[in-house]
Write an enzyme that holds these catalytic residues in place. Structure first.
Site, short mmCIF file in Angstrom:
data_model
loop_
_atom_site.label_atom_id
_atom_site.label_comp_id
_atom_site.label_asym_id
_atom_site.label_seq_id
_atom_site.Cartn_x
_atom_site.Cartn_y
_atom_site.Cartn_z
N GLY A 7 36.52 51.61 30.58
CA GLY A 7 37.79 51.46 31.30
C GLY A 7 38.93 51.97 30.45
N GLY A 9 42.27 52.09 31.51
CA GLY A 9 43.56 51.68 32.05
C GLY A 9 44.42 51.20 30.90
N SER A 10 45.43 50.41 31.21
CA SER A 10 46.37 49.97 30.17
C SER A 10 45.68 49.14 29.10
CB SER A 10 47.51 49.18 30.80
OG SER A 10 47.03 48.05 31.52
N GLY A 12 42.34 48.94 28.39
CA GLY A 12 41.33 49.73 27.69
C GLY A 12 41.95 50.64 26.64
N ASN A 102 40.83 39.39 34.56
CA ASN A 102 41.69 38.28 34.97
C ASN A 102 40.93 37.35 35.89
OD1 ASN A 102 44.11 38.81 33.60
ND2 ASN A 102 44.74 40.32 35.13
N ALA A 127 50.92 45.42 28.55
CA ALA A 127 50.66 46.84 28.31
C ALA A 127 50.95 47.63 29.56
CB ALA A 127 49.21 47.07 27.87
N LYS A 181 44.50 30.70 31.50
CA LYS A 181 44.93 32.03 31.96
C LYS A 181 44.92 32.08 33.49
CE LYS A 181 46.12 36.34 31.41
NZ LYS A 181 45.19 37.37 30.90
N ASN A 185 48.04 33.16 35.84
CA ASN A 185 47.88 34.29 36.75
C ASN A 185 48.06 33.89 38.21
OD1 ASN A 185 47.38 36.27 34.83
ND2 ASN A 185 45.17 35.98 34.86
N GLU A 260 43.66 41.98 41.92
CA GLU A 260 42.59 41.06 41.53
C GLU A 260 42.78 39.69 42.20
OE1 GLU A 260 40.85 41.97 37.32
OE2 GLU A 260 43.03 41.98 37.13
#
Length: 300
Positions: A7, A9-10, A12, A102, A127, A181, A185, A260
């Site tokens: 991955g 993305g931000s 990764g 997440n 990020a 978390k 979230n 998500e």
């Protein structure tokens, strides 16, 4: 230690940039084009006014063989089934896998995975992926990690090896770690995505904060939280700390990506059903987010 990261993305890109300072890193991308960009330019990491280049090996995910000593899975929860299908058909059994999703909806997907050791992480960093090889570290935090299955030696080794400005903290209980978390979230992400506001506005606007407290009360009821005031204070503290940040769910909505929400609010709805409890607010907010996703599909 050789580390693979699935991955780009931000999260990764952020992990690849920092871990490459202490380990050999290979990052696996969704497309050949992104892999080529990273191999050509490296990963450009921005932190405040500072910039640095991390040189890593980039390959498309189709070339992942599972041979690294540790592989970090940094994709969205809804992308996990395809990754798990691939890893269960590898010619070797991966040594260590660390999942950075997440919510808690992915826990049921991890049972039966062919790997010697499974770890779970909870990322508190902010990020932003600016392009295929450029990531901004715009919110410092820690990465909490815990063992889901197997021994912990490799996990502890990684926690001790990383640089001081990118701490990895070992936790004994993955469930307690994820619950904290999840609560953050479940309150911040969907509300900011619906209201189109930055995190800080949820507590700065007294009307929004009333909704925060009402939603949290229902979450606390479903999770049977002891000392709920401590968890609500955690939500408030995160809103203050990340006041100028846009939540990942808001950024997904703005970018016409899937969210998500199933891993976050969907998990809570399953818990409510299992306990035969009503979750009117959570259900309403869940369908508002799903409605935004459906609207995006129609536009696209």
């Amino acid at each position: 230690m050789k580390v693979g990261i699935i991955g780009a993305g931000s999260i990764g890109l952020l992990f690849a940039a920092y871990i490459s300072k202490v380990s050999d890193v290979a990052i696996y991308t969704r497309t050949q084009e992104q892999a080529a960009e990273i191999n050509k330019n490296g990963i450009l990491l921005r932190k405040g006014t500072e910039e640095s280049i991390a040189l890593v090996k980039a390959l498309p995910i189709s070339e992942w063989q599972g041979t690294e000593e540790l592989t970090i899975i940094a994709v969205k929860q809804y992308q996990l089934p395809a990754i798990i299908e691939k890893l269960n058909h590898l010619s070797v059994i991966p040594e260590c896998l660390l999942f950075l999703q997440n919510g808690m909806g992915h826990l049921k997907l991890l049972k039966g995975i062919k790997a010697n050791n499974l770890y779970i992480g909870s990322v508190e960093h902010g990020a932003l992926k600016e392009n295929s090889f450029n990531v901004s570290h715009n919110g410092e935090g820690v990465t909490n990690v815990a063992a889901f299955q197997g021994e912990t030696a490799s996990l502890q080794y990684l926690a001790e090896a990383v640089v001081l400005d990118f701490p990895i903290v070992f936790q004994k209980d993955f469930y307690d770690m994820l619950i904290k978390k999840l609560i953050v979230n479940a309150v911040i992400n969907p509300l900011t995505a619906i209201l189109y506001v930055k995190n800080g506005e949820l507590i700065e606007n007294r009307c929004y904060f009333k909704v925060v407290k009402n939603l949290f009360a229902e979450i606390s009821f479903i999770l049977n939280l002891e000392n709920p005031d401590e968890y609500l204070q955690l939500v408030v503290d995160i809103c203050k700390k990340t006041a100028n940040n846009r939540s990942s769910m808001l950024k997904d909505i703005e970018a016409n990506r899937l969210t998500e929400v199933d891993a976050i609010l969907g998990f809570l709805l399953e818990e409510a059903k299992r306990q035969d409890k009503k979750a009117i607010q959570i259900e309403s907010i869940y369908y508002l987010i799903k409605g935004k996703e459906s609207h995006q599909e129609e536009v696209l």
